[in-house]
Design a protein around this motif. Sequence first.
Motif, PDB file in Angstrom:
ATOM      1  N   ILE A 254      41.743  45.514  50.520  1.00 29.93           N
ATOM      2  CA  ILE A 254      43.066  45.782  49.941  1.00 29.93           C
ATOM      3  C   ILE A 254      43.407  44.748  48.872  1.00 29.93           C
ATOM      4  O   ILE A 254      44.110  45.052  47.900  1.00 29.93           O
ATOM      5  CB  ILE A 254      44.137  45.794  51.051  1.00 29.93           C
ATOM      6  CG1 ILE A 254      43.891  46.959  52.013  1.00 29.93           C
ATOM      7  CG2 ILE A 254      45.555  45.858  50.479  1.00 29.93           C
ATOM      8  CD1 ILE A 254      44.735  46.909  53.268  1.00 29.93           C
ATOM      9  N   MET A 255      42.902  43.526  49.013  1.00 25.98           N
ATOM     10  CA  MET A 255      43.285  42.447  48.093  1.00 25.98           C
ATOM     11  C   MET A 255      42.931  42.748  46.633  1.00 25.98           C
ATOM     12  O   MET A 255      43.800  42.639  45.762  1.00 25.98           O
ATOM     13  CB  MET A 255      42.664  41.126  48.545  1.00 25.98           C
ATOM     14  CG  MET A 255      43.199  40.630  49.877  1.00 25.98           C
ATOM     15  SD  MET A 255      42.507  39.014  50.306  1.00 25.98           S
ATOM     16  CE  MET A 255      42.933  38.930  52.052  1.00 25.98           C
ATOM     17  N   PRO A 256      41.667  43.110  46.300  1.00 28.15           N
ATOM     18  CA  PRO A 256      41.396  43.400  44.887  1.00 28.15           C
ATOM     19  C   PRO A 256      42.155  44.609  44.372  1.00 28.15           C
ATOM     20  O   PRO A 256      42.564  44.635  43.209  1.00 28.15           O
ATOM     21  CB  PRO A 256      39.875  43.640  44.862  1.00 28.15           C
ATOM     22  CG  PRO A 256      39.502  43.967  46.264  1.00 28.15           C
ATOM     23  CD  PRO A 256      40.451  43.195  47.121  1.00 28.15           C
ATOM     24  N   LEU A 257      42.367  45.617  45.225  1.00 22.28           N
ATOM     25  CA  LEU A 257      43.128  46.789  44.804  1.00 22.28           C
ATOM     26  C   LEU A 257      44.562  46.398  44.463  1.00 22.28           C
ATOM     27  O   LEU A 257      45.120  46.837  43.448  1.00 22.28           O
ATOM     28  CB  LEU A 257      43.129  47.848  45.916  1.00 22.28           C
ATOM     29  CG  LEU A 257      41.779  48.493  46.251  1.00 22.28           C
ATOM     30  CD1 LEU A 257      41.929  49.449  47.435  1.00 22.28           C
ATOM     31  CD2 LEU A 257      41.224  49.233  45.044  1.00 22.28           C
ATOM     32  N   ALA A 258      45.165  45.568  45.316  1.00 24.35           N
ATOM     33  CA  ALA A 258      46.540  45.123  45.078  1.00 24.35           C
ATOM     34  C   ALA A 258      46.625  44.284  43.808  1.00 24.35           C
ATOM     35  O   ALA A 258      47.571  44.422  43.018  1.00 24.35           O
ATOM     36  CB  ALA A 258      47.044  44.321  46.280  1.00 24.35           C
ATOM     37  N   GLY A 259      45.628  43.418  43.600  1.00 24.51           N
ATOM     38  CA  GLY A 259      45.631  42.575  42.413  1.00 24.51           C
ATOM     39  C   GLY A 259      45.612  43.382  41.131  1.00 24.51           C
ATOM     40  O   GLY A 259      46.372  43.107  40.189  1.00 24.51           O
ATOM     41  N   VAL A 264      48.568  45.805  36.504  1.00 21.38           N
ATOM     42  CA  VAL A 264      48.927  46.948  35.657  1.00 21.38           C
ATOM     43  C   VAL A 264      50.441  47.158  35.639  1.00 21.38           C
ATOM     44  O   VAL A 264      51.059  47.336  34.577  1.00 21.38           O
ATOM     45  CB  VAL A 264      48.211  48.226  36.154  1.00 21.38           C
ATOM     46  CG1 VAL A 264      48.741  49.457  35.419  1.00 21.38           C
ATOM     47  CG2 VAL A 264      46.708  48.096  35.958  1.00 21.38           C
ATOM     48  N   LEU A 265      51.068  47.116  36.818  1.00 23.29           N
ATOM     49  CA  LEU A 265      52.498  47.419  36.926  1.00 23.29           C
ATOM     50  C   LEU A 265      53.390  46.316  36.363  1.00 23.29           C
ATOM     51  O   LEU A 265      54.392  46.592  35.696  1.00 23.29           O
ATOM     52  CB  LEU A 265      52.872  47.681  38.385  1.00 23.29           C
ATOM     53  CG  LEU A 265      52.273  48.922  39.041  1.00 23.29           C
ATOM     54  CD1 LEU A 265      52.703  49.017  40.502  1.00 23.29           C
ATOM     55  CD2 LEU A 265      52.693  50.191  38.293  1.00 23.29           C
ATOM     56  N   LEU A 266      53.052  45.057  36.645  1.00 22.47           N
ATOM     57  CA  LEU A 266      53.934  43.946  36.279  1.00 22.47           C
ATOM     58  C   LEU A 266      53.572  43.284  34.952  1.00 22.47           C
ATOM     59  O   LEU A 266      54.439  42.719  34.291  1.00 22.47           O
ATOM     60  CB  LEU A 266      53.929  42.889  37.388  1.00 22.47           C
ATOM     61  CG  LEU A 266      54.421  43.368  38.764  1.00 22.47           C
ATOM     62  CD1 LEU A 266      54.360  42.227  39.773  1.00 22.47           C
ATOM     63  CD2 LEU A 266      55.845  43.915  38.673  1.00 22.47           C
ATOM     64  N   LEU A 267      52.292  43.326  34.588  1.00 22.71           N
ATOM     65  CA  LEU A 267      51.873  42.651  33.358  1.00 22.71           C
ATOM     66  C   LEU A 267      51.457  43.625  32.256  1.00 22.71           C
ATOM     67  O   LEU A 267      51.126  43.204  31.147  1.00 22.71           O
ATOM     68  CB  LEU A 267      50.715  41.690  33.654  1.00 22.71           C
ATOM     69  CG  LEU A 267      50.994  40.579  34.668  1.00 22.71           C
ATOM     70  CD1 LEU A 267      49.740  39.754  34.915  1.00 22.71           C
ATOM     71  CD2 LEU A 267      52.130  39.689  34.198  1.00 22.71           C
ATOM     72  N   GLY A 268      51.427  44.915  32.588  1.00 17.21           N
ATOM     73  CA  GLY A 268      51.046  45.910  31.595  1.00 17.21           C
ATOM     74  C   GLY A 268      49.580  45.874  31.218  1.00 17.21           C
ATOM     75  O   GLY A 268      49.210  46.284  30.099  1.00 17.21           O
ATOM     76  N   GLU A 269      48.722  45.376  32.123  1.00 19.91           N
ATOM     77  CA  GLU A 269      47.292  45.316  31.820  1.00 19.91           C
ATOM     78  C   GLU A 269      46.681  46.715  31.790  1.00 19.91           C
ATOM     79  O   GLU A 269      47.171  47.638  32.449  1.00 19.91           O
ATOM     80  CB  GLU A 269      46.589  44.427  32.847  1.00 19.91           C
ATOM     81  CG  GLU A 269      47.051  42.975  32.760  1.00 19.91           C
ATOM     82  CD  GLU A 269      46.400  42.062  33.766  1.00 19.91           C
ATOM     83  OE1 GLU A 269      46.622  40.843  33.696  1.00 19.91           O
ATOM     84  OE2 GLU A 269      45.667  42.566  34.642  1.00 19.91           O
ATOM     85  N   THR A 270      45.617  46.840  31.028  1.00 19.64           N
ATOM     86  CA  THR A 270      45.001  48.146  30.792  1.00 19.64           C
ATOM     87  C   THR A 270      43.933  48.454  31.838  1.00 19.64           C
ATOM     88  O   THR A 270      43.137  47.590  32.209  1.00 19.64           O
ATOM     89  CB  THR A 270      44.342  48.179  29.398  1.00 19.64           C
ATOM     90  OG1 THR A 270      45.320  47.823  28.418  1.00 19.64           O
ATOM     91  CG2 THR A 270      43.793  49.568  29.092  1.00 19.64           C
TER      92      THR A 270
END
Length: 301
Positions: A254-259, A264-270
């Motif tokens: 779950i950890m890498p999925l959450a990261g 994506v959600l908070l930093l707008g990463e692609t």
Amino acid sequence: MPNNDDLTVKASVLTIFICILFGANPVAIKLSLTGLGSFTAAGIRFAIAAVVIFTWARVKKIPLKLNQKQLGQMLIVSAIFVVQLSCFYMGLDKTTASHGALIANVLPFFVLILAHFFIPGDSISLKKGIGITLGFAGVLFLFFDKQDLTGDLKRGDLIILGAVFLWSSSAVFVKRIISEYNIVQITIYPMIFGVPFFFLGGFLWDDQMIRIINPTIIKALLYQSIVTASFGFIVWNSLLQKFGVTALHSFIFIMPLAGVLFGVLLLGETITPHLVTSIIFIVTGVIIVNLRRKKHPVSVH
């Protein structure tokens, strides 16, 4: 220590929640680095965490005193801790939180490899070998991600990979000496010994120790220090003592999925095809390595 694989529903939900909290930590680090130097951010985080854990230990009357042999061992662990976290923060300053979260989760694979050589009886089975191969294949895909044409992202990824290797080396060393300590001692002393060096590094090498301070940066620091390094540590190790490593490590995928999700959600990463492929390989590798294991070489939290 009990080793009961059957988590209660409440314990399962709590374990999932803690894994999500740990997974989001690289995002909190990235947010704090918008206003703080790498070394300074690490120093502030672990100074706060050390105070919180020390207070908790005093309330719970957990002994913290070290003998001369333990002091020497803790100095070794602390030295690795300082270099490892310095590299992790510097690397994360150059790459994305998504990449950082995924690379950090190759830790179990490094630990398995090192334990094979340095811990008697911890040999690599076929199942572990397949998991390790998939995990490192996932990291390889990250280095072909074309998000950043300047190469800064790839340099950041390499620095984080080096940090994770140091982390795994420390984990294997701790595994060999853990029976002589309680969990709080192993956790708090690297923070206590490391904090002055983080601030010294900030003074010497951060372009600016503190560029700006705003509510977002403060909340990011409090998240890293209180939510993950303090609360997360206490809850995770309480669950470890009650249910054992096999049960808990069944959830660490779950950890890498959450990261990645929080990046994506908070930093707008692609989300790129390479990133998706990396997620699939690393998560699959983690699941295979942890599937119905009878023992685990080291507890990393």
